[in-house]
Design an enzyme around this catalytic site. Structure first.
Site, short mmCIF file in Angstrom:
data_model
loop_
_atom_site.label_atom_id
_atom_site.label_comp_id
_atom_site.label_asym_id
_atom_site.label_seq_id
_atom_site.Cartn_x
_atom_site.Cartn_y
_atom_site.Cartn_z
N ASP A 80 0.95 -1.21 0.18
CA ASP A 80 0.10 -0.23 -0.36
C ASP A 80 1.10 1.34 -0.18
O ASP A 80 1.53 1.23 0.10
CB ASP A 80 -0.74 -0.02 1.35
N ASP A 100 -10.04 3.61 -3.46
CA ASP A 100 -10.85 2.40 -3.28
C ASP A 100 -12.11 2.80 -3.66
O ASP A 100 -12.90 3.93 -3.79
CB ASP A 100 -10.53 2.14 -1.63
C1 GLA Z 1 -6.11 1.43 1.35
C2 GLA Z 1 -6.40 0.02 0.56
C3 GLA Z 1 -7.04 -0.72 0.24
C4 GLA Z 1 -6.67 -1.64 2.29
C5 GLA Z 1 -6.30 -0.56 3.04
C6 GLA Z 1 -6.09 -1.18 4.20
O1 GLA Z 1 -7.20 1.92 1.40
O2 GLA Z 1 -6.79 0.74 -0.95
O3 GLA Z 1 -8.10 -1.70 -0.95
O4 GLA Z 1 -5.69 -1.42 2.22
O5 GLA Z 1 -5.42 0.37 2.62
O6 GLA Z 1 -5.92 -0.37 5.73
#
Ligand code: GLA
Length: 402
Positions: free
Chosen positions: A156, A212
């Protein structure tokens, strides 16, 4: 001035050097990963930080029992929050309450079912949920992951301050390769630094193209801190336009994990979501509770004809080939020369949509056999175009074979 002999020696040297470099690249342990878009399951969309050894084991069991494994799903991926701290020597520590037998035991169990094991970390100092990130521990973590039997790392981009994205992901790929274990690298940088331009070069196997996903049909929703945004399914779809040429075998655009079965969309909308992800040659990472699926959800996630489109060996990502208001046609080239086609109706009432052969790259005089991938039915031969009524928020998904 160089003699011709000197010139020849120089050319030979350059050739040897470049062959050596190519050989080195081709010999990397990770060279044959994700030849088709990865398929699996990830904990985040449904469980967020509520991960544990018991839940992950039962999900792996369910992946086998439900027929998901037979349909091609392979990776069982633990997202954020499995880690709590680093020990005195800097080793990453898994939550001892939630993973009392440690991460290797979880990996061993997943492997015993013939499945593969994925974990999550972050290129910055902390993960998005505030757990210890990988910054400064890349090689140490890679050795640890390899010892646990990790097959897939989602990395990430939270808390990276001034880090350079391309350099950071090149660094973790080098660390993973140095561990000697073949590990899929899932770049989760949300598209900010256009990872489609450099993701392949740094050895990423997939890269998120957007922020997301949100378990909604359309629109964007601001995060609680006021920053922008989580994306409804169609908002993500629109952000994929013009990215198709960057995807190919071993390196995929990732429009984020599936929300199919999580309750925020209708079954019709989930069928559209799954069909579109298949047309996009997207990684198919389910994000629902596999232990508890309604038959309708099971039938969406395990539709082998739709999955075959996603997994087609040609490795082409599909594109939007026609749009008029709420109506769209998306098409993907298939290895045998046919096309997979999605007729998408974003509108609020049923409407007829046509796929014209010319928009699919064929002359209009061609006659083609059409098969419906949701009805599992051959529809016969069509000349010039195929038209069908499409439900509100629905799709018709076909293959057309000249
Ligand atoms: C980010 C990523 C998500 C998930 C969260 C976890 O938002 O884009 O897909 O992995 O972190 O904290």
């Amino acid at each position: 001035m160089k003699t011709s002999e000197q010139v020849l020696v120089t050319i030979a040297g350059v050739l040897l050097l470049s062959t050596g470099l190519v050989a080195q690249e081709n010999n990397s342990v990770s060279r044959n990963l994700a030849l088709t878009p990865p398929m699996g399951w990830n904990s985040w969309n449904k469980f967020a930080c509520n991960v544990s050894e018991d839940m992950i084991r039962s999900m792996a069991d369910a992946m086998v029992k439900s027929g998901m494994k037979d349909a091609g799903y392979e990776y069982v991926n633990i997202d954020d929050c499995w880690q709590v701290s680093r020990d005195a020597t800097g080793n990453i520590v898994a939550d001892p309450q939630r993973f009392p037998h440690g991460m290797k035991a979880v990996g061993d169990y997943i492997h015993s079912l013939g499945l593969k094991f994925g974990v999550y970390s972050d290129a910055g100092s902390k993960t998005c949920a505030g757990r210890p990130g990988g910054l400064g521990h890349e090689y140490q973590d890679a050795i640890q992951y390899a010892a646990w039997g990790v097959d897939y790392l989602k990395y990430d981009w939270c808390n990276t301050t001034t880090q350079d994205a391309k350099a950071s992901y090149a660094n973790i790929r080098a660390a993973l390769d140095a561990s000697g274990r073949a590990i899929v690298l899932s770049i989760c940088e949300w598209g900010t630094a256009k990872p489609w331009l450099w993701g392949k070069e740094v050895g990423g196997n997939l890269w998120r193209t957007t922020g997301d996903i949100n378990d909604k049909w359309a629109g964007q929703t601001k995060w609680p801190d006021g920053s922008c945004c989580s994306n409804g399914m169609l908002a993500i779809l629109d952000l994929q336009v013009a990215l198709a040429s960057y995807a190919g075998s071993g390196h995929w655009n990732d429009p984020d994990m599936l929300e199919v079965g999580n309750g925020g969309m209708t079954d019709t909308e989930y069928r559209s979501h799954f069909s579109l992800w298949a047309i996009l040659a997207a990684p198919l990472i389910a994000g629902n509770d596999l232990r508890d699926m309604r038959p309708e959800i099971h039938d969406i996630l395990t539709n082998k004809e739709v999955i075959a489109v996603d997994q087609d060996a040609l490795g082409r990502e599909g594109e939007r080939v026609w749009k008029s208001g709420d109506l769209e046609v998306w098409a993907k080239q298939i290895r045998d020369g046919s096309r997979a086609v999605v007729l998408l109706n974003r509108g609020s009432r049923e409407q007829e949509i046509s796929a014209n052969w010319e928009d699919l790259g064929y002359p209009s005089h061609v006659s083609a056999s059409v098969r419906d991938l949701w009805q599992h039915k051959d529809l016969g031969k069509f000349d010039g175009k195929f038209s069908a009524p499409v439900a509100s928020h629905g799709v018709v998904m076909i293959t057309m074979k000249p």
